[in-house]
Design a protein around this motif. Sequence first.
Motif, PDB file in Angstrom:
ATOM      1  N   LYS A  75       7.740   3.583  11.137  1.00 49.26           N
ATOM      2  CA  LYS A  75       8.404   2.970   9.916  1.00 49.26           C
ATOM      3  C   LYS A  75       8.169   2.650   8.947  1.00 49.26           C
ATOM      4  O   LYS A  75       8.665   2.575   7.709  1.00 49.26           O
ATOM      5  N   ALA A  76       6.812   2.166   9.027  1.00 45.24           N
ATOM      6  CA  ALA A  76       6.046   1.857   8.075  1.00 45.24           C
ATOM      7  C   ALA A  76       5.960   2.503   7.003  1.00 45.24           C
ATOM      8  O   ALA A  76       5.836   2.410   5.470  1.00 45.24           O
ATOM      9  N   THR A  77       5.383   3.761   7.150  1.00 42.32           N
ATOM     10  CA  THR A  77       5.191   4.872   6.395  1.00 42.32           C
ATOM     11  C   THR A  77       6.944   5.774   5.539  1.00 42.32           C
ATOM     12  O   THR A  77       6.068   5.752   4.538  1.00 42.32           O
ATOM     13  N   ARG A  78       7.539   4.727   6.361  1.00 43.17           N
ATOM     14  CA  ARG A  78       9.006   5.630   5.117  1.00 43.17           C
ATOM     15  C   ARG A  78       9.103   4.506   4.246  1.00 43.17           C
ATOM     16  O   ARG A  78       9.810   4.368   3.318  1.00 43.17           O
ATOM     17  N   ALA A  79       8.722   3.172   4.856  1.00 41.31           N
ATOM     18  CA  ALA A  79       9.019   1.802   3.914  1.00 41.31           C
ATOM     19  C   ALA A  79       8.766   2.230   2.882  1.00 41.31           C
ATOM     20  O   ALA A  79       8.625   1.619   1.508  1.00 41.31           O
ATOM     21  N   ALA A  80       6.844   1.833   3.440  1.00 43.35           N
ATOM     22  CA  ALA A  80       6.005   2.249   1.644  1.00 43.35           C
ATOM     23  C   ALA A  80       6.229   3.543   1.156  1.00 43.35           C
ATOM     24  O   ALA A  80       6.007   3.624  -0.100  1.00 43.35           O
ATOM     25  N   ASP A 116       4.136   3.258  19.814  1.00 42.59           N
ATOM     26  CA  ASP A 116       3.525   2.488  18.504  1.00 42.59           C
ATOM     27  C   ASP A 116       3.595   3.133  17.574  1.00 42.59           C
ATOM     28  O   ASP A 116       3.711   2.930  16.023  1.00 42.59           O
ATOM     29  N   GLN A 161       6.851   2.089  14.920  1.00 39.84           N
ATOM     30  CA  GLN A 161       5.870   1.749  14.137  1.00 39.84           C
ATOM     31  C   GLN A 161       5.966   2.116  12.731  1.00 39.84           C
ATOM     32  O   GLN A 161       5.878   1.911  11.896  1.00 39.84           O
ATOM     33  N   ILE A 162       4.855   3.012  12.996  1.00 35.34           N
ATOM     34  CA  ILE A 162       3.676   3.519  11.924  1.00 35.34           C
ATOM     35  C   ILE A 162       5.014   4.267  11.178  1.00 35.34           C
ATOM     36  O   ILE A 162       5.373   4.660  10.072  1.00 35.34           O
ATOM     37  N   LYS A 182       8.815   4.751   0.242  1.00 36.61           N
ATOM     38  CA  LYS A 182      10.347   4.444   0.032  1.00 36.61           C
ATOM     39  C   LYS A 182      11.463   5.507   0.318  1.00 36.61           C
ATOM     40  O   LYS A 182      12.510   6.305  -0.118  1.00 36.61           O
TER      41      LYS A 182
END
Length: 273
Positions: A260-265, A254, A257-258, A267
């Motif tokens: 990964k999303a933080t890095r994507a948001a 979990d 996943q957070i 950039k």
Amino acid sequence: MSAQAPWYQVFLNQKLYSGILLATAIGLTSGCSWFSKNSDQDKAELADPTVSAAQLYDEASSAMRRDDYGTAIKKFETLEGRYPFGAYTEQAQLEVAYAYYKYDEPDSAIAAADRYIQIHPQGKNVDYALYLKGLSNMDRGDSLINKVTKPNLAYRDQSILRNAYAAFAELVTRFPNSKYVDDASVRLIKIRNDLAEHEIYVANYYMKRGAWLAAANRAQSALSKYNGSTSTIPALEILISAYKKLGLETEAADAEQILKATRAANKIPAPKA
């Protein structure tokens, strides 16, 4: 003929000599008021009960302009003591806080600012008094070396940082139109990041010693108290590692996943394996 000193001894001697010069220069700069040409005259004026509030205020202000904060403090405090209800007293109470701040006496600056706020809770300069409190708290605990090479606030006494944060936060909340709000807001972000970084520092300490649960708790603290800080990604990375060490694979997944999303948001590319 004596043997030539080895190069490293010359280098060390030069470093020592430079350090002595630097310390001496700092000492002379900070203590210049000790050798004020007007010291005898100042003492006479302070002892003279006929000196008016206006004269004391003008002389204190003049001392401030020439960076003679020691003299300014004495004259402002003399003014307040002799004329506690005079026209210049409120301003003197505020300016003595600034003089203490510039004189590298942060504890006295904080006490003077608190006193101004207590005596004048509706005063027109309460926002400035709060600003001085924040600045003075950020300066507390600085040694001579720290004044030459700025310290990392993340590793200093956290209560000092929290006190600075509280003063700036009160300023921003109570006086949103104050001219000090912009700078206070920048400092709030900086302090928040420093507080979060301290949590990461402690979490890494626990990780190195195999205290996985303690490390996870500190990482969680950084995420819950300082969400969105510059330490968010390091906190998630520590949390994932600690969960895996504890055998909590679901929780680790979990957190991944957070992360990964933080890095994507933001950039931010994932580190190369």
